[in-house]
Design an enzyme around this catalytic site. Structure first.
Site, PDB file in Angstrom:
ATOM      1  N   GLY A  98       8.802   3.395  -0.754  1.00 23.38           N
ATOM      2  CA  GLY A  98       9.753   4.490  -0.880  1.00 23.38           C
ATOM      3  C   GLY A  98      11.095   3.940  -1.279  1.00 23.38           C
ATOM      4  N   SER A  99      12.135   4.752  -1.110  1.00 25.14           N
ATOM      5  CA  SER A  99      13.465   4.346  -1.539  1.00 25.14           C
ATOM      6  C   SER A  99      14.046   3.240  -0.671  1.00 25.14           C
ATOM      7  CB  SER A  99      14.404   5.556  -1.538  1.00 25.14           C
ATOM      8  OG  SER A  99      14.432   6.157  -0.254  1.00 25.14           O
ATOM      9  N   THR A 108       8.906  -0.203   2.563  1.00 28.48           N
ATOM     10  CA  THR A 108       7.665  -0.615   1.926  1.00 28.48           C
ATOM     11  C   THR A 108       6.624  -0.859   3.015  1.00 28.48           C
ATOM     12  OG1 THR A 108       8.876  -1.699   0.131  1.00 28.48           O
ATOM     13  CG2 THR A 108       6.588  -2.337   0.428  1.00 28.48           C
ATOM     14  N   VAL A 109       5.382  -0.480   2.731  1.00 29.41           N
ATOM     15  CA  VAL A 109       4.292  -0.734   3.673  1.00 29.41           C
ATOM     16  C   VAL A 109       3.331  -1.722   3.031  1.00 29.41           C
ATOM     17  CG1 VAL A 109       2.435   0.248   5.053  1.00 29.41           C
ATOM     18  CG2 VAL A 109       4.517   1.586   4.633  1.00 29.41           C
ATOM     19  N   ASP A 140       6.262  16.367  11.035  1.00 34.51           N
ATOM     20  CA  ASP A 140       5.996  16.018   9.638  1.00 34.51           C
ATOM     21  C   ASP A 140       4.488  15.876   9.409  1.00 34.51           C
ATOM     22  OD1 ASP A 140       6.589  15.497   6.991  1.00 34.51           O
ATOM     23  OD2 ASP A 140       6.954  13.365   7.306  1.00 34.51           O
ATOM     24  N   ILE A 185       0.820  -1.220   0.000  1.00 34.69           N
ATOM     25  CA  ILE A 185       0.000   0.000   0.000  1.00 34.69           C
ATOM     26  C   ILE A 185       0.848   1.261   0.000  1.00 34.69           C
ATOM     27  CG2 ILE A 185      -2.018  -1.067   1.070  1.00 34.69           C
ATOM     28  CD1 ILE A 185      -1.108   0.037   3.755  1.00 34.69           C
ATOM     29  N   GLY A 186       2.163   1.100   0.040  1.00 37.17           N
ATOM     30  CA  GLY A 186       3.057   2.256  -0.013  1.00 37.17           C
ATOM     31  C   GLY A 186       4.491   1.804  -0.163  1.00 37.17           C
TER      32      GLY A 186
END
Length: 285
Positions: free
Chosen positions: A53-54, A57-58, A167, A50-51
């Site tokens: 990045g570099s 991971t999710v 954030d 579901i997500g």
């Protein structure tokens, strides 16, 4: 709080992440079955992504232990920056373990192995506030008032306990099954930030997304992170009301003129529109 270099299969909560091997015997020969993965040994079965990045991971996972779906953030130690592994990640886990509020994504467990760190948390099935704004374009007053009130209560809870988020943005405001706000991603959070004798400690870690960042962060000067959180909340409220951000973080020069009147050269290492922690990594003074 231990750092990332711990014994193989020890997790950050002190639980053993054993990988048992099952064997079945047929006559004099033994057949070895597939080893359980670390997550399987803890009762988690990974599902869809579901997500990503570099370096993280999710994924959604089903949990026997919690009898529900959960979200698992999988961080690669080989790809993640050293400063993140040594400073921000241990701090994030320490902070979220002590938080419990209906408008915060609930931390469930952290597991650490030689190669990865797994953070298991509550799964918010209805995406993010950003997804809803993009879909609906305009958020009506009833929903907007309720969601912003929930955000205020979540941030107030954190600040009262000396935790600053640093954030806050629409992407980090997730929606549960009842479409309630759940503040998530404490990757840049910091604890122990209660004022002493009325004096607030200043932060010199310039992090977050630049469209939501306070002027002090853009200027690169020490700032009160509680105030920075409030600034970011104001940007979220603007996005709820108008369906867009107040500042264009794709226009490098204009963003600086509007925010901090800072020259381009002073923040040339920053990638506009991304989360960054590459400018300065001093501890909060």
């Amino acid at each position: 709080m231990p750092g990332p270099d711990v014994r193989t299969h020890d997790n950050v909560l002190g639980e053993m992440s054993a990988e048992p091997t099952a064997t079945v015997h047929s006559g004099v020969e033994a057949k070895t079955e597939r080893k359980l993965t670390v997550l399987e040994s803890h009762g988690y079965m990974l599902g869809r992504t579901i997500g990503s990045g570099s370096y993280a991971t999710v994924k959604v996972a089903s949990s026997d232990r919690h009898n529900c779906q959960v979200a698992i953030k999988i961080i690669s130690k080989f790809q993640a920056p050293g400063d993140y592994l040594k400073k921000f990640l241990p701090r994030e886990i320490e902070v979220v373990k002590g938080l419990k509020h209906e408008n915060l994504i609930r931390f469930l467990q952290a597991i650490e192995t030689t190669h990865r760190v797994y953070i298991v948390m509550e799964y918010a099935e209805n995406g993010s506030l950003l997804d809803i704004i993009r879909k609906d374009q305009h958020i009506d007053e009833t929903r907007g008032r309720r969601w912003f009130k929930q955000l205020v209560e979540a941030v107030d809870y954190c600040h009262e306990r000396g935790v600053v988020h640093r954030d806050i943005k629409c992407e980090n405001l997730l929606m549960d099954h009842g479409l309630n706000i759940k503040l998530s991603d404490f990757g840049f959070a910091r604890g122990h930030m209660k004022p002493k004798n009325g004096v607030f400690a200043l932060s010199e870690t310039f992090c977050g997304s630049y469209a939501y960042a306070s002027p002090e962060i853009l200027k690169g000067v020490p700032y009160r992170p509680q105030d920075s959180d409030v600034w970011s909340m104001g940007v979220v409220l603007y996005a709820i009301v108008y369906g867009r951000l107040p500042f264009d973080d794709t226009n490098y020069t204009q963003l600086l003129k509007e925010h901090a009147k800072t020259s381009k050269e002073e923040i040339k290492s920053v990638n506009i529109g991304t989360v960054t922690y590459d400018r300065k990594l001093e501890e909060v003074k």
